[in-house]
Design a protein around this motif. Structure first.
Motif, PDB file in Angstrom:
ATOM      1  N   ASN A  33      34.261  50.108  28.454  1.00 52.49           N
ATOM      2  CA  ASN A  33      33.021  50.589  29.084  1.00 52.49           C
ATOM      3  C   ASN A  33      32.483  51.857  28.421  1.00 52.49           C
ATOM      4  O   ASN A  33      31.315  52.196  28.603  1.00 52.49           O
ATOM      5  N   ALA A  79      22.222  49.784  35.813  1.00 55.56           N
ATOM      6  CA  ALA A  79      22.503  50.686  36.932  1.00 55.56           C
ATOM      7  C   ALA A  79      22.057  52.083  36.558  1.00 55.56           C
ATOM      8  O   ALA A  79      22.077  52.446  35.373  1.00 55.56           O
ATOM      9  N   TYR A 106      22.750  50.368  18.755  1.00 54.86           N
ATOM     10  CA  TYR A 106      23.326  50.004  20.061  1.00 54.86           C
ATOM     11  C   TYR A 106      23.245  48.486  20.281  1.00 54.86           C
ATOM     12  O   TYR A 106      24.210  47.858  20.729  1.00 54.86           O
ATOM     13  N   SER A 148      22.140  55.735  35.577  1.00 55.92           N
ATOM     14  CA  SER A 148      23.135  56.654  35.023  1.00 55.92           C
ATOM     15  C   SER A 148      22.405  57.631  34.114  1.00 55.92           C
ATOM     16  O   SER A 148      21.216  57.474  33.845  1.00 55.92           O
ATOM     17  N   ARG A 149      23.143  58.587  33.584  1.00 60.35           N
ATOM     18  CA  ARG A 149      22.519  59.566  32.674  1.00 60.35           C
ATOM     19  C   ARG A 149      22.024  58.876  31.407  1.00 60.35           C
ATOM     20  O   ARG A 149      21.134  59.366  30.721  1.00 60.35           O
ATOM     21  N   ILE A 203      29.156  54.056  35.569  1.00 61.89           N
ATOM     22  CA  ILE A 203      29.663  52.701  35.823  1.00 61.89           C
ATOM     23  C   ILE A 203      31.198  52.691  35.742  1.00 61.89           C
ATOM     24  O   ILE A 203      31.870  52.089  36.586  1.00 61.89           O
ATOM     25  N   ASP A 261      38.423  59.028  29.380  1.00 56.54           N
ATOM     26  CA  ASP A 261      37.071  59.523  29.056  1.00 56.54           C
ATOM     27  C   ASP A 261      37.205  60.792  28.218  1.00 56.54           C
ATOM     28  O   ASP A 261      38.004  61.675  28.537  1.00 56.54           O
TER      29      ASP A 261
END
Ligand SMILES: NC(=O)c1ccc[n+]([C@@H]2O[C@H](COP(=O)([O-])OP(=O)(O)OC[C@H]3O[C@@H](n4cnc5c(N)ncnc54)[C@H](O)[C@@H]3O)[C@@H](O)[C@H]2O)c1
Length: 307
Positions: free
Chosen positions: A101, A198, A166, A200-201, A19, A38
Protein backbone atom coordinates in the motif's frame (compact mmCIF):
# COMPACT_ATOMS: atom_id res chain seq x y z
CA UNK A 1 -16.66 -14.27 18.07
CA UNK A 2 -13.43 -14.97 16.17
CA UNK A 3 -12.37 -12.29 13.69
CA UNK A 4 -12.24 -12.98 9.95
CA UNK A 5 -8.40 -13.03 10.01
CA UNK A 6 -7.99 -14.42 13.53
CA UNK A 7 -4.43 -15.56 14.28
CA UNK A 8 -2.95 -14.31 10.99
CA UNK A 9 0.20 -12.20 10.86
CA UNK A 10 0.00 -9.24 8.49
CA UNK A 11 2.26 -6.54 7.07
CA UNK A 12 0.71 -3.28 5.88
CA UNK A 13 3.17 -1.06 4.03
CA UNK A 14 2.42 2.65 4.21
CA UNK A 15 0.44 1.71 7.32
CA UNK A 16 0.82 5.20 8.78
CA UNK A 17 -1.09 6.77 5.87
CA UNK A 18 -4.83 7.13 5.36
CA UNK A 19 -5.75 3.86 3.63
CA UNK A 20 -2.89 1.82 5.16
CA UNK A 21 -3.82 2.85 8.69
CA UNK A 22 -7.49 1.95 8.13
CA UNK A 23 -6.49 -1.48 6.78
CA UNK A 24 -4.04 -2.12 9.64
CA UNK A 25 -6.62 -1.12 12.25
CA UNK A 26 -9.32 -3.33 10.73
CA UNK A 27 -6.95 -6.29 10.35
CA UNK A 28 -6.08 -6.00 14.05
CA UNK A 29 -9.75 -5.65 15.01
CA UNK A 30 -10.46 -8.81 13.02
CA UNK A 31 -7.82 -10.76 14.95
CA UNK A 32 -4.55 -10.32 13.01
CA UNK A 33 -1.20 -9.29 14.47
CA UNK A 34 0.06 -6.44 12.35
CA UNK A 35 3.43 -5.02 11.34
CA UNK A 36 2.65 -1.40 10.54
CA UNK A 37 5.36 -0.34 8.10
CA UNK A 38 5.85 3.30 7.15
CA UNK A 39 8.84 5.56 6.51
CA UNK A 40 6.87 8.73 7.29
CA UNK A 41 7.70 11.73 5.13
CA UNK A 42 5.90 13.85 2.61
CA UNK A 43 3.41 12.69 0.00
CA UNK A 44 6.11 13.42 -2.62
CA UNK A 45 8.52 10.97 -1.00
CA UNK A 46 10.84 13.47 0.67
CA UNK A 47 12.03 13.54 4.32
CA UNK A 48 11.28 9.85 4.78
CA UNK A 49 12.55 9.31 8.27
CA UNK A 50 9.68 9.56 10.73
CA UNK A 51 8.34 6.54 12.59
CA UNK A 52 5.58 8.75 14.05
CA UNK A 53 2.79 7.86 11.57
CA UNK A 54 3.41 4.10 11.96
CA UNK A 55 3.56 4.49 15.74
CA UNK A 56 0.28 6.40 15.74
CA UNK A 57 -1.46 3.49 13.94
CA UNK A 58 0.10 1.03 16.39
CA UNK A 59 -1.10 3.13 19.33
CA UNK A 60 -4.64 3.17 17.90
CA UNK A 61 -4.54 -0.61 17.45
CA UNK A 62 -3.28 -1.20 20.99
CA UNK A 63 -5.84 1.21 22.44
CA UNK A 64 -8.53 -0.92 20.79
CA UNK A 65 -7.05 -4.09 22.34
CA UNK A 66 -5.16 -5.33 19.25
CA UNK A 67 -1.56 -6.39 18.61
CA UNK A 68 0.85 -4.48 16.38
CA UNK A 69 4.42 -3.24 16.01
CA UNK A 70 5.81 -0.30 14.05
CA UNK A 71 8.49 -0.73 11.39
CA UNK A 72 10.26 2.10 9.56
CA UNK A 73 12.14 0.27 6.78
CA UNK A 74 11.56 1.45 3.24
CA UNK A 75 9.79 -0.84 0.79
CA UNK A 76 11.96 0.43 -2.04
CA UNK A 77 15.03 -1.78 -1.71
CA UNK A 78 15.54 -5.53 -1.62
CA UNK A 79 17.45 -5.38 1.68
CA UNK A 80 15.04 -3.18 3.60
CA UNK A 81 12.01 -5.12 2.32
CA UNK A 82 13.62 -8.28 3.70
CA UNK A 83 13.84 -6.51 7.07
CA UNK A 84 10.11 -5.72 7.02
CA UNK A 85 9.23 -9.39 6.56
CA UNK A 86 11.89 -10.39 9.10
CA UNK A 87 10.26 -8.06 11.65
CA UNK A 88 7.00 -9.99 11.26
CA UNK A 89 8.75 -13.34 11.63
CA UNK A 90 10.93 -12.24 14.55
CA UNK A 91 8.00 -10.78 16.48
CA UNK A 92 5.12 -13.06 15.54
CA UNK A 93 6.83 -16.17 14.11
CA UNK A 94 5.39 -16.12 10.56
CA UNK A 95 3.92 -14.04 7.76
CA UNK A 96 0.45 -14.71 6.30
CA UNK A 97 -0.84 -11.50 4.76
CA UNK A 98 0.85 -8.65 2.89
CA UNK A 99 -0.75 -5.37 1.87
CA UNK A 100 1.37 -3.46 -0.65
CA UNK A 101 0.00 0.00 0.00
CA UNK A 102 2.99 2.37 0.42
CA UNK A 103 2.96 5.17 -2.10
CA UNK A 104 4.13 8.60 -3.22
CA UNK A 105 3.25 10.90 -6.13
CA UNK A 106 5.24 13.27 -8.36
CA UNK A 107 3.09 14.90 -10.99
CA UNK A 108 4.41 16.43 -14.21
CA UNK A 109 3.28 16.67 -17.80
CA UNK A 110 4.96 13.88 -19.69
CA UNK A 111 7.23 16.14 -21.76
CA UNK A 112 8.57 17.64 -18.50
CA UNK A 113 8.83 14.46 -16.42
CA UNK A 114 12.39 13.97 -15.19
CA UNK A 115 14.15 10.63 -14.64
CA UNK A 116 14.28 11.20 -10.87
CA UNK A 117 10.49 11.58 -10.68
CA UNK A 118 10.03 8.51 -12.85
CA UNK A 119 12.49 6.39 -10.86
CA UNK A 120 11.38 7.40 -7.36
CA UNK A 121 7.72 6.68 -8.05
CA UNK A 122 8.44 3.37 -9.80
CA UNK A 123 10.79 2.42 -6.96
CA UNK A 124 8.23 2.86 -4.21
CA UNK A 125 5.18 1.46 -5.98
CA UNK A 126 6.31 -1.18 -8.45
CA UNK A 127 9.73 -2.21 -7.17
CA UNK A 128 8.55 -1.87 -3.55
CA UNK A 129 5.56 -4.12 -4.17
CA UNK A 130 7.85 -6.70 -5.77
CA UNK A 131 10.48 -6.51 -3.02
CA UNK A 132 8.02 -6.93 -0.13
CA UNK A 133 5.97 -9.62 -1.87
CA UNK A 134 9.12 -11.45 -2.90
CA UNK A 135 10.50 -11.33 0.65
CA UNK A 136 7.29 -12.90 1.99
CA UNK A 137 6.71 -15.40 -0.83
CA UNK A 138 9.14 -18.21 0.17
CA UNK A 139 7.66 -18.31 3.68
CA UNK A 140 4.13 -18.47 2.31
CA UNK A 141 5.21 -21.17 -0.14
CA UNK A 142 6.64 -23.20 2.73
CA UNK A 143 3.51 -22.91 4.86
CA UNK A 144 1.28 -23.34 1.76
CA UNK A 145 -0.91 -20.36 2.58
CA UNK A 146 -0.88 -16.61 2.27
CA UNK A 147 -2.61 -13.67 0.64
CA UNK A 148 -1.58 -10.39 -0.96
CA UNK A 149 -3.52 -7.24 -1.63
CA UNK A 150 -1.83 -4.54 -3.72
CA UNK A 151 -3.06 -0.99 -4.18
CA UNK A 152 -3.53 -0.18 -7.87
CA UNK A 153 -5.12 3.00 -9.22
CA UNK A 154 -7.52 4.21 -11.85
CA UNK A 155 -4.59 6.37 -12.98
CA UNK A 156 -3.19 3.16 -14.48
CA UNK A 157 -6.45 1.38 -15.31
CA UNK A 158 -8.14 4.39 -16.91
CA UNK A 159 -5.88 7.44 -17.05
CA UNK A 160 -5.05 10.74 -15.32
CA UNK A 161 -3.23 13.87 -16.49
CA UNK A 162 0.40 14.28 -15.49
CA UNK A 163 0.95 10.90 -13.83
CA UNK A 164 2.82 8.74 -16.35
CA UNK A 165 5.23 7.49 -13.68
CA UNK A 166 2.45 6.59 -11.24
CA UNK A 167 0.15 5.13 -13.93
CA UNK A 168 2.95 2.93 -15.28
CA UNK A 169 3.77 1.70 -11.78
CA UNK A 170 0.13 0.99 -10.94
CA UNK A 171 -0.68 -0.93 -14.12
CA UNK A 172 2.59 -2.79 -13.54
CA UNK A 173 1.33 -3.72 -10.08
CA UNK A 174 -1.75 -5.30 -11.68
CA UNK A 175 0.56 -7.45 -13.82
CA UNK A 176 2.63 -8.29 -10.77
CA UNK A 177 -0.46 -9.25 -8.77
CA UNK A 178 -1.82 -11.46 -11.53
CA UNK A 179 1.58 -13.12 -12.00
CA UNK A 180 1.83 -13.90 -8.29
CA UNK A 181 -1.70 -15.35 -8.47
CA UNK A 182 -0.74 -17.54 -11.42
CA UNK A 183 2.65 -18.62 -10.02
CA UNK A 184 1.54 -19.26 -6.45
CA UNK A 185 -2.17 -20.11 -6.67
CA UNK A 186 -1.51 -23.83 -6.62
CA UNK A 187 0.32 -23.42 -3.29
CA UNK A 188 -2.80 -21.91 -1.75
CA UNK A 189 -1.52 -18.34 -2.07
CA UNK A 190 -3.73 -15.59 -3.50
CA UNK A 191 -3.05 -12.12 -4.85
CA UNK A 192 -5.58 -9.43 -5.72
CA UNK A 193 -5.44 -5.70 -6.47
CA UNK A 194 -7.66 -2.82 -5.41
CA UNK A 195 -7.92 0.55 -7.16
CA UNK A 196 -9.11 2.67 -4.24
CA UNK A 197 -10.75 6.07 -4.10
CA UNK A 198 -10.68 7.60 -0.64
CA UNK A 199 -9.87 10.94 0.80
CA UNK A 200 -6.22 11.30 1.83
CA UNK A 201 -3.36 13.78 1.64
CA UNK A 202 -2.51 12.21 -1.73
CA UNK A 203 -5.80 13.49 -3.12
CA UNK A 204 -5.22 16.90 -1.52
CA UNK A 205 -1.82 17.05 -3.25
CA UNK A 206 -3.35 16.55 -6.69
CA UNK A 207 -3.78 20.00 -8.26
CA UNK A 208 -7.41 21.03 -8.72
CA UNK A 209 -7.68 21.84 -12.37
CA UNK A 210 -11.21 23.25 -12.13
CA UNK A 211 -13.60 24.51 -9.40
CA UNK A 212 -15.75 21.43 -10.19
CA UNK A 213 -12.82 19.17 -9.30
CA UNK A 214 -12.31 21.05 -6.04
CA UNK A 215 -15.98 20.58 -5.19
CA UNK A 216 -15.76 16.86 -5.94
CA UNK A 217 -12.73 16.53 -3.66
CA UNK A 218 -14.61 18.27 -0.88
CA UNK A 219 -17.50 15.79 -1.30
CA UNK A 220 -15.04 12.91 -1.43
CA UNK A 221 -13.71 13.95 1.95
CA UNK A 222 -17.15 13.37 3.44
CA UNK A 223 -18.22 10.24 1.59
CA UNK A 224 -15.17 8.25 0.47
CA UNK A 225 -13.44 7.02 3.59
CA UNK A 226 -10.29 4.90 3.89
CA UNK A 227 -12.40 2.55 6.04
CA UNK A 228 -14.44 1.61 2.96
CA UNK A 229 -11.26 0.40 1.26
CA UNK A 230 -10.23 -1.48 4.40
CA UNK A 231 -13.45 -3.52 4.43
CA UNK A 232 -12.74 -4.90 0.96
CA UNK A 233 -9.02 -5.40 1.60
CA UNK A 234 -9.56 -7.36 4.82
CA UNK A 235 -12.16 -9.58 3.18
CA UNK A 236 -9.81 -10.31 0.25
CA UNK A 237 -7.03 -11.19 2.70
CA UNK A 238 -9.24 -13.57 4.65
CA UNK A 239 -9.82 -17.26 3.95
CA UNK A 240 -13.44 -16.34 3.16
CA UNK A 241 -12.09 -15.05 -0.19
CA UNK A 242 -10.42 -18.37 -1.04
CA UNK A 243 -12.08 -18.56 -4.48
CA UNK A 244 -10.89 -15.08 -5.50
CA UNK A 245 -7.44 -14.82 -7.03
CA UNK A 246 -5.78 -12.59 -9.63
CA UNK A 247 -8.65 -10.06 -9.69
CA UNK A 248 -8.75 -6.29 -9.80
CA UNK A 249 -11.33 -4.52 -7.68
CA UNK A 250 -12.23 -0.92 -7.08
CA UNK A 251 -13.69 0.67 -3.97
CA UNK A 252 -15.15 4.12 -3.55
CA UNK A 253 -17.33 4.92 -0.56
CA UNK A 254 -19.97 2.21 -0.27
CA UNK A 255 -19.47 1.14 -3.93
CA UNK A 256 -17.29 -1.85 -4.88
CA UNK A 257 -16.32 -2.58 -8.48
CA UNK A 258 -14.87 -5.59 -10.24
CA UNK A 259 -12.70 -4.54 -13.20
CA UNK A 260 -12.38 -6.42 -16.45
CA UNK A 261 -8.89 -7.36 -17.58
CA UNK A 262 -7.65 -6.91 -21.14
CA UNK A 263 -8.71 -9.55 -23.63
CA UNK A 264 -8.87 -9.27 -27.43
CA UNK A 265 -12.22 -7.74 -28.32
CA UNK A 266 -12.06 -7.84 -32.14
CA UNK A 267 -10.14 -9.97 -34.64
CA UNK A 268 -9.18 -8.90 -38.16
CA UNK A 269 -8.08 -11.73 -40.43
CA UNK A 270 -6.72 -11.39 -43.95
CA UNK A 271 -5.33 -14.36 -45.78
CA UNK A 272 -1.63 -13.66 -46.46
CA UNK A 273 -1.43 -10.93 -43.77
CA UNK A 274 -1.86 -7.18 -43.60
CA UNK A 275 0.51 -4.73 -45.30
CA UNK A 276 0.62 -1.24 -43.76
CA UNK A 277 -1.11 0.32 -46.77
CA UNK A 278 -3.97 -2.18 -46.60
CA UNK A 279 -4.25 -1.56 -42.87
CA UNK A 280 -4.37 2.17 -43.58
CA UNK A 281 -7.24 1.62 -45.96
CA UNK A 282 -9.25 -0.70 -43.75
CA UNK A 283 -8.34 -0.71 -40.05
CA UNK A 284 -9.53 2.76 -38.95
CA UNK A 285 -12.96 2.17 -40.40
CA UNK A 286 -13.26 -1.46 -39.30
CA UNK A 287 -12.30 -0.78 -35.69
CA UNK A 288 -13.77 2.70 -35.41
CA UNK A 289 -16.54 1.77 -33.02
CA UNK A 290 -14.35 -0.55 -30.93
CA UNK A 291 -11.42 1.74 -30.08
CA UNK A 292 -11.11 2.61 -26.37
CA UNK A 293 -11.87 6.32 -25.91
CA UNK A 294 -9.13 8.43 -24.30
CA UNK A 295 -11.18 8.98 -21.19
CA UNK A 296 -9.77 9.93 -17.83
CA UNK A 297 -10.85 8.65 -14.43
CA UNK A 298 -13.31 11.51 -13.95
CA UNK A 299 -15.03 10.69 -17.26
CA UNK A 300 -15.49 7.04 -16.38
CA UNK A 301 -16.55 7.73 -12.78
CA UNK A 302 -18.89 10.49 -13.83
CA UNK A 303 -21.30 10.05 -10.91
CA UNK A 304 -20.75 10.88 -7.27
CA UNK A 305 -21.12 8.29 -4.57
CA UNK A 306 -24.05 8.45 -2.22
CA UNK A 307 -23.49 8.46 1.51
N1 LIG B 1 -6.44 7.84 -1.81
C1 LIG B 1 -6.84 7.45 -3.02
O1 LIG B 1 -7.94 7.81 -3.49
C2 LIG B 1 -5.97 6.57 -3.84
C3 LIG B 1 -6.31 6.38 -5.19
C4 LIG B 1 -5.56 5.49 -5.96
C5 LIG B 1 -4.52 4.79 -5.36
N2 LIG B 1 -4.19 5.01 -4.06
C6 LIG B 1 -3.07 4.24 -3.49
O2 LIG B 1 -3.40 3.79 -2.18
C7 LIG B 1 -2.21 3.72 -1.39
C8 LIG B 1 -2.38 4.51 -0.11
O3 LIG B 1 -2.52 5.88 -0.41
P1 LIG B 1 -3.14 6.97 0.59
O4 LIG B 1 -4.15 7.71 -0.18
O5 LIG B 1 -3.52 6.34 1.88
O6 LIG B 1 -1.87 7.95 0.75
P2 LIG B 1 -1.00 8.36 2.04
O7 LIG B 1 -0.01 9.35 1.55
O8 LIG B 1 -1.91 8.75 3.16
O9 LIG B 1 -0.28 6.99 2.45
C9 LIG B 1 0.86 6.48 1.81
C10 LIG B 1 1.84 6.06 2.88
O10 LIG B 1 2.95 5.38 2.27
C11 LIG B 1 4.11 5.73 3.01
N3 LIG B 1 5.32 5.48 2.21
C12 LIG B 1 5.78 6.21 1.16
N4 LIG B 1 6.94 5.70 0.71
C13 LIG B 1 7.22 4.61 1.48
C14 LIG B 1 8.28 3.66 1.48
N5 LIG B 1 9.30 3.74 0.61
N6 LIG B 1 8.25 2.66 2.41
C15 LIG B 1 7.23 2.58 3.31
N7 LIG B 1 6.21 3.47 3.35
C16 LIG B 1 6.20 4.46 2.44
C17 LIG B 1 3.91 7.21 3.31
O11 LIG B 1 4.75 7.65 4.38
C18 LIG B 1 2.43 7.27 3.63
O12 LIG B 1 2.18 7.16 5.02
C19 LIG B 1 -1.08 4.22 -2.29
O13 LIG B 1 -0.45 3.13 -2.91
C20 LIG B 1 -1.81 5.05 -3.33
O14 LIG B 1 -1.07 5.17 -4.52
C21 LIG B 1 -4.89 5.90 -3.28
Amino acid sequence: MAGIVEGKVAIVTGGGGAIGSAIARLLAKEGAKVVVNDVGGSVFGTDQNDLGPAQKTVADIKAAGGEAIANGDSVSSWESAQKIVQAARDTYGKIDLVVNNAGIIRMASFHKMMPKDWEDVINVHLHGSFYVARAAAPHMREQKSGAFVHMASTAGLVGTLGMANYAAAKIGICGLSRSIAIDMGHFGIRSNAIAPAAHSRMIDATPNQTPEMAARIERRQRVQKPEHIANLAVFLLSDAAKTINGQIFGARGPEIYLYNQPRPIRTLFRSGGWEPKVLAEQLPQMLKTSLTPLERTGDVFSWDVDE
